[in-house]
Design a protein around this motif. Structure first.
Motif, PDB file in Angstrom:
ATOM      1  N   TRP A 241     -21.505 -48.471 -13.283  1.00 24.43           N
ATOM      2  CA  TRP A 241     -21.787 -49.829 -13.725  1.00 24.43           C
ATOM      3  C   TRP A 241     -20.495 -50.481 -14.193  1.00 24.43           C
ATOM      4  CZ3 TRP A 241     -26.918 -51.953 -14.406  1.00 24.43           C
ATOM      5  CH2 TRP A 241     -27.934 -51.065 -14.034  1.00 24.43           C
ATOM      6  N   ARG A 242     -20.298 -51.716 -13.783  1.00 27.09           N
ATOM      7  CA  ARG A 242     -19.161 -52.498 -14.282  1.00 27.09           C
ATOM      8  C   ARG A 242     -19.625 -53.268 -15.503  1.00 27.09           C
ATOM      9  NH1 ARG A 242     -16.638 -57.503 -14.043  1.00 27.09           N
ATOM     10  NH2 ARG A 242     -14.386 -57.498 -13.615  1.00 27.09           N
ATOM     11  N   SER A 243     -18.869 -53.165 -16.583  1.00 21.64           N
ATOM     12  CA  SER A 243     -19.256 -53.818 -17.834  1.00 21.64           C
ATOM     13  C   SER A 243     -18.031 -54.438 -18.467  1.00 21.64           C
ATOM     14  CB  SER A 243     -19.889 -52.798 -18.793  1.00 21.64           C
ATOM     15  OG  SER A 243     -20.285 -53.417 -19.995  1.00 21.64           O
ATOM     16  N   GLY A 244     -18.242 -55.543 -19.187  1.00 19.64           N
ATOM     17  CA  GLY A 244     -17.139 -56.198 -19.872  1.00 19.64           C
ATOM     18  C   GLY A 244     -16.391 -57.150 -18.969  1.00 19.64           C
ATOM     19  N   GLY A 245     -15.425 -57.830 -19.550  1.00 20.29           N
ATOM     20  CA  GLY A 245     -14.595 -58.759 -18.791  1.00 20.29           C
ATOM     21  C   GLY A 245     -15.031 -60.199 -18.878  1.00 20.29           C
ATOM     22  N   VAL A 286     -15.970 -43.320 -18.963  1.00 19.44           N
ATOM     23  CA  VAL A 286     -15.468 -44.684 -18.872  1.00 19.44           C
ATOM     24  C   VAL A 286     -14.175 -44.676 -18.065  1.00 19.44           C
ATOM     25  CG1 VAL A 286     -14.652 -46.687 -20.162  1.00 19.44           C
ATOM     26  CG2 VAL A 286     -16.504 -45.272 -21.090  1.00 19.44           C
ATOM     27  N   VAL A 287     -14.160 -45.489 -17.029  1.00 17.36           N
ATOM     28  CA  VAL A 287     -12.991 -45.603 -16.154  1.00 17.36           C
ATOM     29  C   VAL A 287     -12.501 -47.036 -16.226  1.00 17.36           C
ATOM     30  CG1 VAL A 287     -12.127 -45.403 -13.796  1.00 17.36           C
ATOM     31  CG2 VAL A 287     -13.880 -43.812 -14.622  1.00 17.36           C
ATOM     32  N   PRO A 288     -11.269 -47.270 -16.696  1.00 20.88           N
ATOM     33  CA  PRO A 288     -10.773 -48.649 -16.756  1.00 20.88           C
ATOM     34  C   PRO A 288     -10.546 -49.199 -15.355  1.00 20.88           C
ATOM     35  CG  PRO A 288      -9.003 -47.123 -17.256  1.00 20.88           C
ATOM     36  CD  PRO A 288     -10.260 -46.293 -17.166  1.00 20.88           C
ATOM     37  N   CYS A 289     -10.818 -50.477 -15.212  1.00 24.67           N
ATOM     38  CA  CYS A 289     -10.531 -51.113 -13.929  1.00 24.67           C
ATOM     39  C   CYS A 289      -9.036 -51.347 -13.753  1.00 24.67           C
ATOM     40  CB  CYS A 289     -11.285 -52.444 -13.821  1.00 24.67           C
ATOM     41  SG  CYS A 289     -13.082 -52.236 -13.712  1.00 24.67           S
ATOM     42  N   GLY A 290      -8.278 -51.284 -14.849  1.00 20.09           N
ATOM     43  CA  GLY A 290      -6.840 -51.466 -14.776  1.00 20.09           C
ATOM     44  C   GLY A 290      -6.102 -50.157 -14.950  1.00 20.09           C
ATOM     45  N   ALA A 294      -4.840 -50.259 -20.364  1.00 27.13           N
ATOM     46  CA  ALA A 294      -6.150 -50.905 -20.511  1.00 27.13           C
ATOM     47  C   ALA A 294      -7.174 -49.915 -21.022  1.00 27.13           C
ATOM     48  CB  ALA A 294      -6.594 -51.495 -19.173  1.00 27.13           C
ATOM     49  N   ALA A 295      -7.075 -48.662 -20.602  1.00 24.01           N
ATOM     50  CA  ALA A 295      -8.022 -47.650 -21.062  1.00 24.01           C
ATOM     51  C   ALA A 295      -7.899 -47.426 -22.559  1.00 24.01           C
ATOM     52  CB  ALA A 295      -7.787 -46.344 -20.306  1.00 24.01           C
ATOM     53  N   ARG A 296      -6.646 -47.329 -23.059  1.00 28.50           N
ATOM     54  CA  ARG A 296      -6.461 -47.093 -24.485  1.00 28.50           C
ATOM     55  C   ARG A 296      -6.933 -48.306 -25.288  1.00 28.50           C
ATOM     56  NH1 ARG A 296      -3.387 -42.604 -25.679  1.00 28.50           N
ATOM     57  NH2 ARG A 296      -4.232 -43.033 -27.761  1.00 28.50           N
ATOM     58  N   ALA A 297      -6.699 -49.501 -24.757  1.00 31.69           N
ATOM     59  CA  ALA A 297      -7.175 -50.696 -25.452  1.00 31.69           C
ATOM     60  C   ALA A 297      -8.692 -50.743 -25.484  1.00 31.69           C
ATOM     61  CB  ALA A 297      -6.617 -51.951 -24.775  1.00 31.69           C
ATOM     62  N   ALA A 298      -9.314 -50.313 -24.377  1.00 32.63           N
ATOM     63  CA  ALA A 298     -10.776 -50.339 -24.308  1.00 32.63           C
ATOM     64  C   ALA A 298     -11.393 -49.319 -25.251  1.00 32.63           C
ATOM     65  CB  ALA A 298     -11.241 -50.062 -22.882  1.00 32.63           C
ATOM     66  N   LEU A 304     -12.319 -59.250 -24.087  1.00 38.03           N
ATOM     67  CA  LEU A 304     -12.282 -60.189 -22.972  1.00 38.03           C
ATOM     68  C   LEU A 304     -11.142 -59.850 -22.021  1.00 38.03           C
ATOM     69  CD1 LEU A 304     -13.425 -62.833 -21.796  1.00 38.03           C
ATOM     70  CD2 LEU A 304     -11.712 -64.055 -23.136  1.00 38.03           C
ATOM     71  N   GLY A 305     -11.445 -59.792 -20.721  1.00 39.66           N
ATOM     72  CA  GLY A 305     -10.434 -59.515 -19.720  1.00 39.66           C
ATOM     73  C   GLY A 305     -10.187 -58.044 -19.478  1.00 39.66           C
ATOM     74  N   ALA A 306     -11.015 -57.161 -20.067  1.00 34.19           N
ATOM     75  CA  ALA A 306     -10.824 -55.725 -19.891  1.00 34.19           C
ATOM     76  C   ALA A 306     -12.100 -55.093 -19.350  1.00 34.19           C
ATOM     77  CB  ALA A 306     -10.427 -55.071 -21.217  1.00 34.19           C
ATOM     78  N   PRO A 307     -12.420 -55.355 -18.082  1.00 33.87           N
ATOM     79  CA  PRO A 307     -13.630 -54.757 -17.518  1.00 33.87           C
ATOM     80  C   PRO A 307     -13.500 -53.249 -17.369  1.00 33.87           C
ATOM     81  CG  PRO A 307     -12.365 -55.833 -15.802  1.00 33.87           C
ATOM     82  CD  PRO A 307     -11.696 -56.180 -17.104  1.00 33.87           C
ATOM     83  N   LEU A 308     -14.620 -52.565 -17.491  1.00 32.21           N
ATOM     84  CA  LEU A 308     -14.660 -51.111 -17.414  1.00 32.21           C
ATOM     85  C   LEU A 308     -15.710 -50.677 -16.414  1.00 32.21           C
ATOM     86  CD1 LEU A 308     -14.769 -50.420 -21.263  1.00 32.21           C
ATOM     87  CD2 LEU A 308     -12.751 -50.249 -19.800  1.00 32.21           C
TER      88      LEU A 308
END
Length: 404
Positions: A241-245, A286-290, A294-298, A304-308
Motif C-alpha cells: 500500500w502506498r501511504s502518505g505524500g 515500510v519501504v520509502p519511495c525515495g 527519506a526512510a530515516r525521516a519517515a 508531507l512529500g514523503a510517501p511510503l
C-alpha cells in the motif's frame, strides 16, 4: 420496428453495434435467463419488456450514457434486431415510455446483476489461468445519484437529510472494489455513502476463497484500512500500500528494526473504538519511495512529500527495490481499473440516473459487468478480453476470450 415518431434513428452505428455484440458474446442469453430464473425475477405473464431484455438494457445504459431511456432501448433493439424482434413495442406500434422502462427496471431488481458480478468473480478465480500472479487493486470511485427522498434515506448523511431547495441536487455514493485489472473483474465490491466505509463494506460482502498466496493486493490510501489488511493477510496474499505524500499522516509507523536496504520493520496500529487506545499492532515493513534519508525521516512520522510503501513482505532477503518494482508494475495495471473505465466513458463526473437505492445498486453492478465486457476496448494494451460462457458446460465454467 421503427422509432421515427420519437425522432430516434432506427439504425445503430457500427461502433455501438460492435459494443452490443461484445455484451452478448460475453453474457450469453442462456446465462442471462438462468440468472433471472435463479433470482426469481422471471415475468409471470408476457410483457413488452421481459427480464432478459432488461438485463441487457441496464448494461447498455453504460454504453449510451447520454441517451434517454427510450433512446437506449431503440439502440439496443435496433443493434440486436434478431434477439429482440418487436421488443418494447405494443400492439398499436407505440414504443415503451420512460415510465414503463423504469417500472421494468424495478421488476428486475438488483439481484440478477449482482449474481452476474458474482459469477464473473468466481469464474476469474477458478476457471481462468493466466501467467504470473494475480494483481488486485483496492479502488474507490465517487458517483452522484439524484437527491430523491429514497436515495436520501439510503445514502444521505445527517447534513443532507434535510430537504434542499437547489435544482439538480445530488448525493454522493462510493463504489469500493478489489479489482483484477488484467481480467477487469471486481472480486468483491461494496456500495456505501462514504469512502471511508468502503473497506468495511467489502468485509461484509467477503466471499470464501477470495484470494490465495498467488495474489498481490495494492492500494493508495492515506489511511490504510487495518481490518481489510487483516482479512487479506489471512488469505496469504501479499500486500503493498502506498501511504502518505498528500498531507500529515493519520498515524505513525515507528521503527521496530532497520534493514540494510533502507526499509524497516514497523507496526500498523489496529483500529480503535471511540475513547480507546490503539490495539495490538500488525507487523508490517515500510519501504520509502525515495532514498534512505527519506526512510530515516519517515521513521519519526511521515510528513508531507514523503510517501511510503507499506507491505506485508517482511522477509529481509527480498530487497526494497524489488518491492518498489512490484508496486510500480501493479500501479501501471491499475490504470485499467474501474475508475479509469468510468472516466473514459462518462468524464470526470459520474452521474447515475437511478432514484432509489435498489436501482442505484442495479446500475452500479451493471457498470462492473460492462467494465468487464468492453473495458479492453478502452485500454486494450493492458488487459485481456472478456470472460465468456461455454454453452456446452455449466454456468460456472468460463473461458478467456481474447480481443479480436
Amino acid at each position: 420496428m421503427t422509432f421515427r415518431h420519437l425522432d430516434i434513428s432506427p439504425e445503430t452505428h457500427l461502433p455501438d453495434r460492435l459494443a452490443l455484440r461484445m455484451l452478448v458474446e460475453t453474457f450469453r442469453p442462456d446465462v442471462m435467463d438462468r440468472l433471472v430464473d435463479k433470482t426469481e425475477r422471471r415475468e409471470r405473464r408476457r410483457r413488452l419488456l421481459p427480464a432478459q431484455l432488461m438485463m441487457y438494457f441496464v448494461l447498455a445504459m453504460w454504453l449510451f450514457g447520454a441517451s434517454s431511456y427510450e433512446e437506449v432501448l431503440a439502440k439496443l433493439t435496433g443493434g440486436l434486431p434478431e434477439m429482440f424482434p418487436g421488443a418494447g413495442v405494443g400492439g398499436s406500434g407505440d414504443v415503451a415510455s420512460a415510465a414503463a422502462i423504469a417500472r421494468a427496471r424495478m421488476r428486475l431488481g438488483v439481484e440478477p446483476l449482482k449474481a452476474l458480478c458474482g459469477h464473473l468473480a468466481d469464474a476469474a478465480g477458478h476457471g481462468t489461468r493466466l501467467d504470473g500472479e494475480r494483481v488486485f487493486v483496492y479502488e474507490s470511485v465517487a458517483m452522484e445519484v439524484p437527491d430523491t427522498p429514497a436515495n436520501r434515506a439510503g445514502y444521505g448523511s445527517p447534513d443532507t437529510m434535510a430537504p434542499r431547495l437547489d435544482k439538480h441536487r445530488s448525493l454522493d455514493v462510493w463504489v469500493s472494489s478489489l479489482t483484477d485489472c488484467r481480467l477487469r473483474v471486481s472480486a468483491v465490491a461494496a456500495i456505501t455513502p462514504r469512502a471511508e466505509e468502503g473497506a468495511e463494506g467489502l468485509l461484509a460482502q467477503w466471499p470464501e476463497d477470495l484470494l490465495d498466496k498467488r495474489a498481490l493486493v495494492v492500494g493508495d490510501e492515506e489511511l490504510i484500512p487495518v481490518a481489510l489488511w487483516s482479512a487479506l493477510a489471512e488469505t496469504g496474499a501479499d500486500q503493498i500500500w502506498r501511504s502518505g505524500g498528500l498531507g500529515p499522516a493519520p498515524y505513525s509507523l515507528p521503527v521496530m528494526r532497520e534493514l540494510p536496504d533502507g526499509s524497516y520493520l514497523s507496526e500498523l496500529a489496529a483500529d480503535a473504538g471511540p475513547g480507546e487506545g490503539p490495539g495490538p499492532g500488525t507487523a508490517v515493513r515500510v519501504v520509502p519511495c525515495g532514498d534512505r534519508t527519506a526512510a530515516r525521516a519517515a521513521a519519526a512520522g511521515p510528513v508531507l512529500g514523503a510517501p511510503l510503501l507499506v507491505t506485508s513482505v517482511l522477509d529481509s532477503t527480498v530487497p526494497a527495490d524489488e518491492i518498489r518494482a512490484r508496486y510500480e508494475q501493479a500501479a501501471v495495471a491499475s490504470g485499467d481499473g474501474v475508475a479509469h473505465f468510468v472516466e473514459q466513458i462518462t468524464g470526470p463526473r459520474v452521474l447515475l440516473r437511478s432514484k432509489s437505492p435498489e436501482l442505484v445498486q442495479q446500475e452500479i453492478y451493471a457498470l462492473l459487468c460492462t467494465y468487464h465486457a468492453v473495458g479492453h476496448l478502452v485500454s486494450p494494451p493492458l488487459s485481456v478480453g472478456p470472460i465468456s460462457t461455454d454453452p456446452t458446460t455449466g454456468l460456472g465454467e468460463w473461458a478467456a476470450v481474447r480481443p479480436r
